[in-house]
Scaffold this active site. Structure first.
Site, PDB file in Angstrom:
ATOM      1  N   GLY A  27       0.841  -1.184   0.000  1.00 11.81           N
ATOM      2  CA  GLY A  27       0.000   0.000   0.000  1.00 11.81           C
ATOM      3  C   GLY A  27       0.871   1.227   0.000  1.00 11.81           C
ATOM      4  CG  HIS A  94      -2.000   0.960  -5.127  1.00 10.15           C
ATOM      5  ND1 HIS A  94      -3.119   0.358  -5.652  1.00 10.15           N
ATOM      6  CD2 HIS A  94      -0.985   0.073  -5.330  1.00 10.15           C
ATOM      7  CE1 HIS A  94      -2.793  -0.829  -6.141  1.00 10.15           C
ATOM      8  NE2 HIS A  94      -1.513  -1.030  -5.962  1.00 10.15           N
ATOM      9  CG  HIS A  96      -2.610  -5.059  -3.478  1.00 15.29           C
ATOM     10  ND1 HIS A  96      -2.237  -6.031  -4.379  1.00 15.29           N
ATOM     11  CD2 HIS A  96      -2.076  -3.910  -3.956  1.00 15.29           C
ATOM     12  CE1 HIS A  96      -1.476  -5.489  -5.337  1.00 15.29           C
ATOM     13  NE2 HIS A  96      -1.354  -4.207  -5.098  1.00 15.29           N
ATOM     14  CG  ASP A 119     -23.913   8.672   3.030  1.00 21.27           C
ATOM     15  OD1 ASP A 119     -24.753   9.477   2.574  1.00 21.27           O
ATOM     16  OD2 ASP A 119     -24.110   7.978   4.049  1.00 21.27           O
ATOM     17  CG  HIS A 168      -3.196  -3.824  -9.867  1.00 25.40           C
ATOM     18  ND1 HIS A 168      -2.245  -3.091 -10.535  1.00 25.40           N
ATOM     19  CD2 HIS A 168      -2.791  -3.860  -8.577  1.00 25.40           C
ATOM     20  CE1 HIS A 168      -1.310  -2.708  -9.681  1.00 25.40           C
ATOM     21  NE2 HIS A 168      -1.617  -3.168  -8.493  1.00 25.40           N
ATOM     22  CE1 TYR A 228     -28.823 -15.335  29.602  1.00 26.58           C
ATOM     23  CE2 TYR A 228     -28.959 -13.016  30.236  1.00 26.58           C
ATOM     24  CZ  TYR A 228     -28.285 -14.056  29.616  1.00 26.58           C
ATOM     25  OH  TYR A 228     -27.078 -13.811  29.007  1.00 26.58           O
TER      26      TYR A 228
END
Lengths: 232, 232, 232, 232
Positions: A27, A94, A96, A119, A168, A228
């Site tokens: 990245g 960038h 992955h 949004d 990619h 409970y």
């Protein structure tokens, strides 16, 4: 030089990692200073843990290193193509990240299935075509940027701040480096939601829990004789 | 004013984030004080990290800001509709948590497939219709609340403390802000379990591990001649 | 002896755990010193939290313990087969990381669907055949290594630094122990991406969000009359 | 009394939470002391954060509270059934961990698809039938235990240390409370792996990355003219 921008780019790279979008060193984030026409970007293949603001590499829009002793990210020519073509864009990222990469690998645009997507992106997240063998053979990273710019010729890059490159992974951008990171985070969430939306929509109900068990469980916790938890 | 409520609402917002239900700033929690008829709610688009209890905005049931210098969450009119219509509800939460949002985007109610669900919700988690173009054009957030209230006309909101808004995301509520957060956490788990239940149920067995490998692995770790691990 | 290698192997084992690839004690890393022909490897079934560098067990290439009081990993004979057969390999890792194990259990090789994969592995990640009953009955762990070595007879182990053992789980290796860990991390990401790529590719678009809602959400946050967030 | 056992049970409950198997308060662990015939168990609906060893409730095998001021877990009668019926079992755990619960809700046993499973369980993880309306109406939790015990009449509980209750969730057990927790952790991993194995096995390859892109990416990082990363 550009100490503030380098710090900004460094912080953007750090946040990328903290957001869980980056595996190993896959990245990078960059930032653009329109005044000087220079770009600060992460060095290539360097561990995030040992990276300091002054390690950011400064390059000009032709990719010449202006400051820094490390190699800039190998994806630098792709980033530069954004800054040369996309009006108002001053940060690029960038990654992955897994979910967005799955759509890129499947060569599918991400449809807009909900307001989370709306949004952030004004319409589907587009996917490029594959690069040709010729485009790969010469100036691969530059041509990656060109194929993206080609796809955005008639789009507003600030309204659709990201793209999937076929086979990619995603690239995102924004008004500054941190905005580009936020768009990368949003894109990953949108990609996951879109995958799950299709899965849930195409799936069908299976036999539900028998009513008498539903009733028992609800009542033992919330009914008049609930037992409970502890007495209130 | 309402310092205790603002603190409570702030803590609910913090827990939302710590629970992993919130990406970026996509979530908000509010609390209602029936005595004064006032509501404390998270400010719009503010980072959770820098948010303090005194940043919570106080509004009345008509949405007028009574205290605070920040804009209240843009979803405030939706929250107010809950407090005006749902007897006993004093806390409300909105998130775009991934699994619940996938069901909302698929426009499917979540069936009750097990006791995890039955412990929290008395029946399926309903999904609204899409808002019409008219409802979106005027008073969108208020109409979001109205479409929910319409769906709950014949339901007990405390027994079904949440809803999916078609194409949008979940809202939950409860007797207080923290209960609303807990219902948001439970809803996300229920949504994931329901998706996986359908996937597992519709799937079919594939060839298992050969018996002689199963036997070997079990015995090398647990059999009389086990050699995995250290001597006891 | 081999203090540096033991430290390196210990660090590799620690990073395996920190990377989330290991459940309970299901994983191990080793390192090879070609000078002495010795291997340092994690002890069998020992908790990662209490493990120190000096607990690493030193064995020779025939599996004889040369130093250490603990039993070496029960998978030691598999690791040794790598060091005896794979030129240049000096680190090896075994995990039961979930996504890679799913492909191993499904007896499928992992196709190369994108550049994330191509950055790490020169082609698909191969899967072995099941071991035969005879191979399991005698020298099971050694035969596991042999079945892998058999599959790599015509491959370059450093260009395809990992494998899936049918019905079992992945093994990876590299030029040193830390590289082997990085390949294990990469393999897990590749396996997840490949699964999601097929899911996304085989899925089909479902009805998208109505345009008027998309428009509303985009504009309320980014349009000229945006009212989301705080005034800038 | 039984301070060591209470500490052990408390630690087991803590580890359950740290392992991510527990959402909100949906889980409990207990331990059995065969000498005294007493059981220590988590109190019902209490937050894990504020829970101390001395909060563990001691009950006898008929469920009578022998020590402690809090209510024991509402699932206590199920745990007791294990200690009355399963020779050698001294720890038991109940969770609603997501992956195992999905199989329970789908009413499917978990097939043994690999060695991860075979290392822990000697065969598939069985699933009970649904309880009948009568069994639910009277002594629900006791009958849950009975339906499990019925299923294990011809099984060795220590070789198959867990079960899925149809429409409900998993229970696991072991030689002591911590072993029961480890079996719960293993079961969750096995359940996830089994789901993914079926998904991967039933899926089919889609078009791979073009060879010239695979080659480019591999070579730019690992080939003789690699330019990724920094000069070595």
């Amino acid at each position: 030089m550009l100490e503030a921008l380098k710090e900004e780019v460094w912080r953007a790279n750090r946040r990328l990692v903290e957001s869980g979008l980056v595996v190993l060193t896959w990245g990078n984030a960059s930032g653009f200073d329109p005044g000087s026409g220079l770009v600060a970007i992460k060095p290539s293949g360097v561990d995030y843990d040992v990276m300091a603001p002054q390690d950011m590499v400064v390059v000009d829009l032709d990719g010449r290193v202006v400051e820094g002793t490390l190699n800039p990210s190998s994806d630098t020519p792709t980033h530069l193509e954004f800054y040369r073509n996309f009006q108002g864009v001053r940060g690029a990222v960038h990654t992955h990240s897994v979910e967005a990469t799955a759509w890129a690998q499947a060569c599918r645009e991400i449809p807009c299935y909900g307001t989370t997507h709306a949004d952030q992106f004004h319409g589907p997240v587009p996917v490029t075509r594959y690069l040709t063998a010729e485009e790969v053979a010469e100036a691969y990273e530059l041509n990656t940027g060109r194929v993206i710019a080609e796809l955005f010729r008639d789009k507003d890059p600030l309204a659709q701040p990201g793209v999937l490159v076929a086979g990619h992974a995603p690239f995102t951008w924004g008004k500054n480096p941190m905005k580009a990171v936020e768009n990368a985070i949003a894109l990953e969430a949108m990609a996951r939601m879109a995958r799950l939306t299709e899965a849930v929509r195409m799936s069908e109900p299976v036999p539900p829990l028998p009513d008498y068990i539903l009733e028992k469980h609800y009542q033992r916790k919330h009914g008049p004789n609930a037992y409970y938890g502890q007495k209130k």
